[in-house]
Design an enzyme around this catalytic site. Structure first.
Site, PDB file in Angstrom:
ATOM      1  CG  HIS A  33      -1.949   1.084   1.183  1.00 23.80           C
ATOM      2  ND1 HIS A  33      -3.101   0.994   0.428  1.00 23.80           N
ATOM      3  CD2 HIS A  33      -1.995   2.294   1.802  1.00 23.80           C
ATOM      4  CE1 HIS A  33      -3.807   2.111   0.589  1.00 23.80           C
ATOM      5  NE2 HIS A  33      -3.159   2.918   1.412  1.00 23.80           N
ATOM      6  CG  ASP A  35      -0.922   5.703   2.243  1.00 22.00           C
ATOM      7  OD1 ASP A  35      -2.073   5.621   1.800  1.00 22.00           O
ATOM      8  OD2 ASP A  35      -0.485   4.977   3.156  1.00 22.00           O
ATOM      9  CG  HIS A  66      -4.893   5.783  -0.644  1.00 20.77           C
ATOM     10  ND1 HIS A  66      -4.925   5.813   0.735  1.00 20.77           N
ATOM     11  CD2 HIS A  66      -5.887   6.608  -1.057  1.00 20.77           C
ATOM     12  CE1 HIS A  66      -5.894   6.616   1.135  1.00 20.77           C
ATOM     13  NE2 HIS A  66      -6.493   7.129   0.062  1.00 20.77           N
ATOM     14  CG  MET A  68      -4.981  10.350   0.381  1.00 17.79           C
ATOM     15  SD  MET A  68      -4.154   9.782   1.892  1.00 17.79           S
ATOM     16  CE  MET A  68      -2.968   8.643   1.190  1.00 17.79           C
ATOM     17  CG  MET A 137     -10.017   7.204   3.363  1.00 21.55           C
ATOM     18  SD  MET A 137      -8.399   6.403   3.363  1.00 21.55           S
ATOM     19  CE  MET A 137      -7.691   6.988   4.905  1.00 21.55           C
ATOM     20  N   GLY A 142      -4.320  11.414   5.714  1.00 18.12           N
ATOM     21  CA  GLY A 142      -3.218  12.350   5.905  1.00 18.12           C
ATOM     22  C   GLY A 142      -2.101  11.821   6.792  1.00 18.12           C
TER      23      GLY A 142
HETATM   24  C1  DX5 Z   1      -3.673   7.599   5.888  1.00 18.72           C
HETATM   25  C2  DX5 Z   1      -3.180   6.534   4.923  1.00 18.72           C
HETATM   26  C3  DX5 Z   1      -3.033   5.192   5.506  1.00 18.72           C
HETATM   27  C4  DX5 Z   1      -2.072   5.071   6.650  1.00 18.72           C
HETATM   28  C5  DX5 Z   1      -2.670   4.056   7.584  1.00 18.72           C
HETATM   29  O1  DX5 Z   1      -4.015   8.719   5.191  1.00 18.72           O
HETATM   30  O2  DX5 Z   1      -4.038   6.446   3.811  1.00 18.72           O
HETATM   31  O3  DX5 Z   1      -2.730   4.216   4.499  1.00 18.72           O
HETATM   32  O4  DX5 Z   1      -0.793   4.672   6.291  1.00 18.72           O
HETATM   33  O5  DX5 Z   1      -1.926   4.051   8.752  1.00 18.72           O
HETATM   34  P1  DX5 Z   1      -2.386   3.265  10.043  1.00 18.72           P
HETATM   35  O6  DX5 Z   1      -2.535   1.816   9.650  1.00 18.72           O
HETATM   36  O7  DX5 Z   1      -1.250   3.517  10.974  1.00 18.72           O
HETATM   37  O8  DX5 Z   1      -3.683   3.870  10.493  1.00 18.72           O
HETATM   38 ZN    ZN Z   2      -3.770   4.711   2.352  1.00 16.86          ZN
END
Ligand code: DX5
Ligand code: ZN
Length: 216
Positions: A33, A35, A66, A68, A137, A142
């Site tokens: 994954h 981000d 992913h 953002m 989500m 973030g």
């Molecule tokens: C947050 C990201 C997540 C993040 C999740 O905006 O999209 O992918 O890395 O982190 P955890 O698993 O620590 O909540």
């Molecule tokens: Zn993510």
């Protein structure tokens, strides 16, 4: 089918990125994954194309990217070039959602859409048949390490009903605050894929933690 585990490299040690990529390669994880944050759509900046290319160089599993970012359409070809296999953009960041989905597919990637915690599942009713994946989500996007938002469980159930009512298939992925306790309830509610960042990388043995999540 067992749940797909997608460790979030946002929580990895970026000074040892090759080591952490290889840990995921050798674990029971299914995807990486990735981000990407632009500092506009979300109040944080993560990393961009050169880092994704570096991960792709060593990764032996699909890249679940992913984004953002605002204006996702502008960068679809770049994410394909960097090695994205699944590209998930935010519903809230695209004016022409149907067009963005088609453009991702035409570029040769699986198309996913992410929903912020306040965005209702019902908004996907006209595009659910076009999607390969929906990312719910379960924290505000973030940052890693935030608290799981409980309402996400009922969103998973509602999404499962929507997918069933259209007689289509689509992966239900959850991102944010996933651990063994929330993960178990999410899988029971119908989640097919779990993202986990801090829970994996802050644990004593990330490889074992991934294996534990995989058993859910
Ligand atoms: C947050 C990201 C997540 C993040 C999740 O905006 O999209 O992918 O890395 O982190 P955890 O698993 O620590 O909540
Ligand atoms: Zn993510």
């Amino acid at each position: 089918m067992s749940v797909i585990i997608s460790p979030s490299v946002l929580s990895c040690d970026f000074s040892n990125i090759q080591r952490d990529v290889e840990m995921i390669n050798n674990s029971k994880a299914d995807w990486f994954h990735i981000d990407v944050m632009d500092g506009v759509f979300v109040p944080n900046i993560s990393f961009g194309f050169p880092v994704i290319e570096a991960i792709k160089k060593y990764a032996t599993k699909p890249l679940d990217v992913h984004i953002m970012i605002q204006n996702p359409d502008l960068y679809i070809a770049d994410f394909k070039r960097c090695g994205a296999d699944i590209l998930t953009f935010h519903y809230e960041a695209s004016t022409h959602v149907h067009r963005t989905i088609q453009a991702i597919k035409q570029a040769g990637m699986k198309a996913g859409i992410a929903l912020n915690p306040h965005t209702p599942i019902a908004l996907l009713s006209e595009v659910i048949e076009d999607l390969d994946l929906v990312l719910i989500m379960s924290v505000n996007p973030g940052f890693g390490g935030q608290k799981f938002i409980e309402n996400s469980i009922s969103k998973v159930k509602e999404l499962k009903l929507l997918i069933g009512s259209k007689n289509t298939t689509c992966i239900i992925e959850i991102d944010g605050g996933v651990n063994l306790e929330t993960g178990k309830r999410l899988v029971e509610a119908g989640a097919n894929a779990l993202v986990a960042g801090s829970f994996v990388f802050n644990s004593e043995n990330p490889n074992n933690t991934i294996a534990d999540l995989k058993k859910l």
